[in-house]
Design a protein around this motif. Structure first.
Motif, short mmCIF file in Angstrom:
data_model
loop_
_atom_site.label_atom_id
_atom_site.label_comp_id
_atom_site.label_asym_id
_atom_site.label_seq_id
_atom_site.Cartn_x
_atom_site.Cartn_y
_atom_site.Cartn_z
N LYS A 1 0.83 -1.21 0.00
CA LYS A 1 0.00 0.00 0.00
C LYS A 1 0.87 1.26 0.00
N ASP A 2 2.02 1.20 0.66
CA ASP A 2 2.92 2.36 0.71
C ASP A 2 3.44 2.75 -0.67
N PHE A 3 3.40 1.82 -1.61
CA PHE A 3 3.92 2.08 -2.96
C PHE A 3 2.82 1.95 -4.02
N LEU B 1 -1.13 -4.54 -0.92
CA LEU B 1 -0.68 -5.41 0.16
C LEU B 1 -0.22 -4.61 1.38
N GLY B 2 -0.52 -5.13 2.56
CA GLY B 2 -0.06 -4.51 3.79
C GLY B 2 1.42 -4.77 4.04
N LEU B 3 1.94 -5.82 3.45
CA LEU B 3 3.33 -6.23 3.61
C LEU B 3 4.09 -5.90 2.33
N ASP B 4 5.31 -5.44 2.46
CA ASP B 4 6.13 -5.13 1.29
C ASP B 4 6.85 -6.40 0.83
N GLU C 1 16.16 -8.75 -10.87
CA GLU C 1 15.60 -7.41 -11.08
C GLU C 1 14.12 -7.45 -10.74
N PHE C 2 13.65 -6.42 -10.06
CA PHE C 2 12.25 -6.34 -9.67
C PHE C 2 11.61 -5.14 -10.34
N VAL C 3 10.38 -5.34 -10.79
CA VAL C 3 9.60 -4.27 -11.39
C VAL C 3 8.24 -4.21 -10.70
N GLN D 1 7.84 -0.55 -14.03
CA GLN D 1 9.15 0.10 -13.92
C GLN D 1 10.02 -0.60 -12.91
N PRO D 2 11.33 -0.42 -13.05
CA PRO D 2 12.24 -1.03 -12.08
C PRO D 2 12.01 -0.48 -10.67
N VAL D 3 12.14 -1.35 -9.70
CA VAL D 3 12.12 -0.94 -8.30
C VAL D 3 13.50 -0.39 -7.99
#
Length: 129
Positions: free
Chosen positions: A31-33, A37-40, A53-55, A126-128
């Motif tokens: 949710k912050d991003f 989800l409450g969990l990152d 790589e994470f997007v 997009q890339p994290v």
């Protein structure tokens, strides 16, 4: 959608990355991003897969504000594709009743891979950082 508690898959991905396989992973954001989800799970998974790589779904046009990354697919070299109902969790891999299909070759796999690359090139995903 989510990925956690799956050491066998994490080990396999880390082994592939050690062989210099390029691995891009798209997961639902917290949710912050802008996700649901409450969990990152992206941050948690990045710690376990440091060379992958994470997007994330960065650009949500009008009408997609509450949309989620819910697809569960894996594509290799535009030639092989797994489409499944399973989240990447220990329960899904070891206990749940899930279904999936493995496709090899053909236009569908190529088109799906190209679609995902187009989302990346258009900066929808997009890339994290």
């Amino acid at each position: 959608f989510v990925a956690y508690k799956v050491p066998s898959i994490l080990n396999a991905l880390n082994d592939a990355a050690a062989r210099r396989v390029r691995i891009l992973i798209l997961l639902e954001s917290s949710k912050d991003f802008g996700g649901s989800l409450g969990l990152d799970v992206i941050a948690a998974t990045r710690k376990k897969l440091p060379t992958c790589e994470f997007v994330y779904w960065a650009t949500k046009d009008t009408g997609f504000e509450d949309g989620k990354v819910h697809a569960k697919i894996a594509i290799a070299d535009e030639k092989t594709c797994l489409i499944t109902s399973a989240n990447i969790t220990q329960y899904a891999m070891e206990k749940n009743i899930e279904v999936g299909v493995l496709l090899r070759g053909g236009a569908f796999v190529q088109n799906l891979a190209r679609h995902l690359w187009a989302l990346y090139e258009l900066k929808i995903i997009q890339p994290v950082e």
